[in-house]
Design a protein around this motif. Structure first.
Motif, PDB file in Angstrom:
ATOM      1  N   CYS A  23     -13.224  19.420 -18.109  1.00 49.56           N
ATOM      2  CA  CYS A  23     -13.117  19.789 -19.526  1.00 49.56           C
ATOM      3  C   CYS A  23     -13.045  18.565 -20.433  1.00 49.56           C
ATOM      4  O   CYS A  23     -12.344  18.550 -21.445  1.00 49.56           O
ATOM      5  CB  CYS A  23     -11.904  20.696 -19.737  1.00 49.56           C
ATOM      6  SG  CYS A  23     -12.073  22.301 -18.924  1.00 49.56           S
ATOM      7  N   VAL A  49     -16.385  26.627 -15.429  1.00 46.22           N
ATOM      8  CA  VAL A  49     -16.661  25.266 -15.882  1.00 46.22           C
ATOM      9  C   VAL A  49     -15.632  24.341 -15.248  1.00 46.22           C
ATOM     10  O   VAL A  49     -14.426  24.496 -15.482  1.00 46.22           O
ATOM     11  CB  VAL A  49     -16.606  25.144 -17.414  1.00 46.22           C
ATOM     12  CG1 VAL A  49     -16.891  23.702 -17.849  1.00 46.22           C
ATOM     13  CG2 VAL A  49     -17.604  26.099 -18.069  1.00 46.22           C
ATOM     14  N   VAL A  64     -19.093  19.453 -14.627  1.00 44.06           N
ATOM     15  CA  VAL A  64     -19.129  18.375 -15.611  1.00 44.06           C
ATOM     16  C   VAL A  64     -17.935  17.446 -15.394  1.00 44.06           C
ATOM     17  O   VAL A  64     -17.360  16.911 -16.343  1.00 44.06           O
ATOM     18  CB  VAL A  64     -19.181  18.913 -17.059  1.00 44.06           C
ATOM     19  CG1 VAL A  64     -20.572  19.367 -17.403  1.00 44.06           C
ATOM     20  CG2 VAL A  64     -18.195  20.064 -17.275  1.00 44.06           C
ATOM     21  N   ASP A 103      -9.667  22.034 -14.516  1.00 39.00           N
ATOM     22  CA  ASP A 103      -9.517  20.604 -14.733  1.00 39.00           C
ATOM     23  C   ASP A 103      -8.267  20.154 -13.978  1.00 39.00           C
ATOM     24  O   ASP A 103      -7.295  20.918 -13.882  1.00 39.00           O
ATOM     25  CB  ASP A 103      -9.377  20.280 -16.228  1.00 39.00           C
ATOM     26  CG  ASP A 103      -9.657  18.815 -16.523  1.00 39.00           C
ATOM     27  OD1 ASP A 103     -10.784  18.512 -16.955  1.00 39.00           O
ATOM     28  OD2 ASP A 103      -8.765  17.974 -16.300  1.00 39.00           O
ATOM     29  N   SER A 131     -18.390  18.482 -21.483  1.00 38.13           N
ATOM     30  CA  SER A 131     -18.349  19.930 -21.270  1.00 38.13           C
ATOM     31  C   SER A 131     -18.602  20.706 -22.547  1.00 38.13           C
ATOM     32  O   SER A 131     -18.988  21.881 -22.501  1.00 38.13           O
ATOM     33  CB  SER A 131     -17.001  20.340 -20.666  1.00 38.13           C
ATOM     34  OG  SER A 131     -15.936  20.049 -21.561  1.00 38.13           O
ATOM     35  N   TRP A 179     -22.217  21.992 -22.559  1.00 41.41           N
ATOM     36  CA  TRP A 179     -22.432  23.027 -21.549  1.00 41.41           C
ATOM     37  C   TRP A 179     -21.779  24.350 -21.968  1.00 41.41           C
ATOM     38  O   TRP A 179     -22.377  25.424 -21.824  1.00 41.41           O
ATOM     39  CB  TRP A 179     -21.870  22.572 -20.201  1.00 41.41           C
ATOM     40  CG  TRP A 179     -22.597  21.443 -19.554  1.00 41.41           C
ATOM     41  CD1 TRP A 179     -22.629  20.132 -19.953  1.00 41.41           C
ATOM     42  CD2 TRP A 179     -23.403  21.507 -18.369  1.00 41.41           C
ATOM     43  NE1 TRP A 179     -23.398  19.389 -19.092  1.00 41.41           N
ATOM     44  CE2 TRP A 179     -23.871  20.193 -18.115  1.00 41.41           C
ATOM     45  CE3 TRP A 179     -23.751  22.541 -17.493  1.00 41.41           C
ATOM     46  CZ2 TRP A 179     -24.685  19.899 -17.023  1.00 41.41           C
ATOM     47  CZ3 TRP A 179     -24.555  22.245 -16.396  1.00 41.41           C
ATOM     48  CH2 TRP A 179     -25.018  20.948 -16.173  1.00 41.41           C
TER      49      TRP A 179
END
Length: 337
Positions: A10, A7, A72, A34, A14, A17
């Motif tokens: 953050c 991912v 994201v 991130d 997020s 997701w």
């Protein structure tokens, strides 16, 4: 097939997701990225994820063996994230818009085609029972041949953050949803656009937060869009307020209720104003809605080896509507798409 997910980003979006991935049986989050690593660590703790955190996507991919990236991040990062991930052998599911410019979006599509990796875009507003009903109602032919489709979007959205500083916050960050919905409802693609963009009194955005657009579509119809992201009071739904006019009648959808239409009553004689019969949209969609519905489709497509409904190969046409409108507003000219 097991999806090993990184991912990237953050922030608040997020959450949805990550929650989706956690509940999916064949998905595993293997890392969080991130630029502010403390944000990634905080998200891992919040979600109970015992995974490594990173500030660099390439490092995360190399360390985890991920095969799927959730992007994201903010729009300015989408091109870098998508291309880095696909060139490393990962598929990508990302938030809209695809990129901050049409040239960047086209480059993403080219990398997807060159690598054979999928890049699917979050167009969650396609995945609602009401819009599916509206599309079916319009597509059934009940209102005849579509001549025009109209969308009104008026909200006073006080986000703060990057949107307040964007040059074209409404068109680039939000109108992509409505433009994509117009394509979805009609099945037609854009041919040209004329757009007047402006920032009205009282706006808290630095860039233009209001616009009026006229699109010529591939089926000969016209799509008109009136929108403002700084309209306090008398708000529409986030899904916009829609009207389709056809050769036999019209169809309405307020963005939240079930759609309906009015068509010519064949049993009544001709008159100055012809008499109509009301028809109702059918509630038949049984899939998940919103982000989860779009993610269901993304995963189903990936597992079936086909492009998702919102694959970048299709979504580039909605992106063209965005940046064509920006170019038209900048030049004052109609732009071919």
């Amino acid at each position: 097939m097991t999806h090993k997910i990184i991912v990237a980003g953050c922030g608040g979006m997020s959450n949805t997701w990550i929650d989706y991935a956690i509940q999916r049986a064949n998905a595993e989050i293997v890392g969080l990225v991130d630029i502010f690593e403390e944000s990634a660590k905080a998200m891992a703790a919040k979600k109970g994820l015992h995974v490594p955190t990173f500030t660099d996507l390439s490092a995360a991919l190399a360390a985890t063996g991920a095969n799927l990236v959730f992007d994201v991040t903010i729009p300015a990062s989408h091109k870098t994230i998508a291309i880095t991930a696909m060139q490393a052998g990962c598929n990508v599911f990302g938030e809209k818009p695809m990129a901050e410019s049409f040239a960047d979006a086209k480059e993403i599509v080219e990398v997807s085609q060159a690598t054979g990796k999928r890049y699917s875009v979050m167009q969650n507003r396609r995945f609602m029972k009401q819009i599916r009903s509206y599309r079916d109602l319009v597509g059934s032919g009940a209102v005849g041949t579509v001549g025009s489709i109209h969308a009104d979007f008026f909200l006073g959205a006080h986000f703060g953050g990057f949107r307040d500083a964007m040059d074209n916050p409404l068109i680039v960050d939000m109108a992509i949803h409505t433009f994509d919905q117009a394509r979805f409802i009609t099945g037609a693609d854009p041919v040209s656009v004329y757009c007047h963009e402006f920032n009205p009194p009282g706006s808290w955005y630095a860039g233009n937060a209001s616009a009026i657009c006229i699109y010529e579509m591939s089926d000969g119809s016209v799509f008109s869009y009136r929108g403002s992201w700084c309209a306090d009071g008398l708000n529409t739904s986030w899904e916009s307020d829609w009207r389709v006019t056809g050769s036999k009648g019209g169809a309405r959808w307020d963005g939240s209720s079930m759609p309906y239409g009015e068509v010519l009553d064949p049993e009544k004689p001709e008159g100055f104003i012809r008499e109509m019969v009301r028809i109702e949209g059918q509630d038949v969609y049984d899939g998940s809605e919103g982000h989860w519905g779009c993610l269901d489709e993304m995963f189903a497509a990936l597992e079936a080896g086909r492009p998702a409904e919102t694959d970048c190969l299709d979504n580039i046409k909605s992106v063209a509507m965005v940046f064509g409108a920006v170019e038209s507003a900048r030049t004052g000219l109609k732009v071919k798409l």
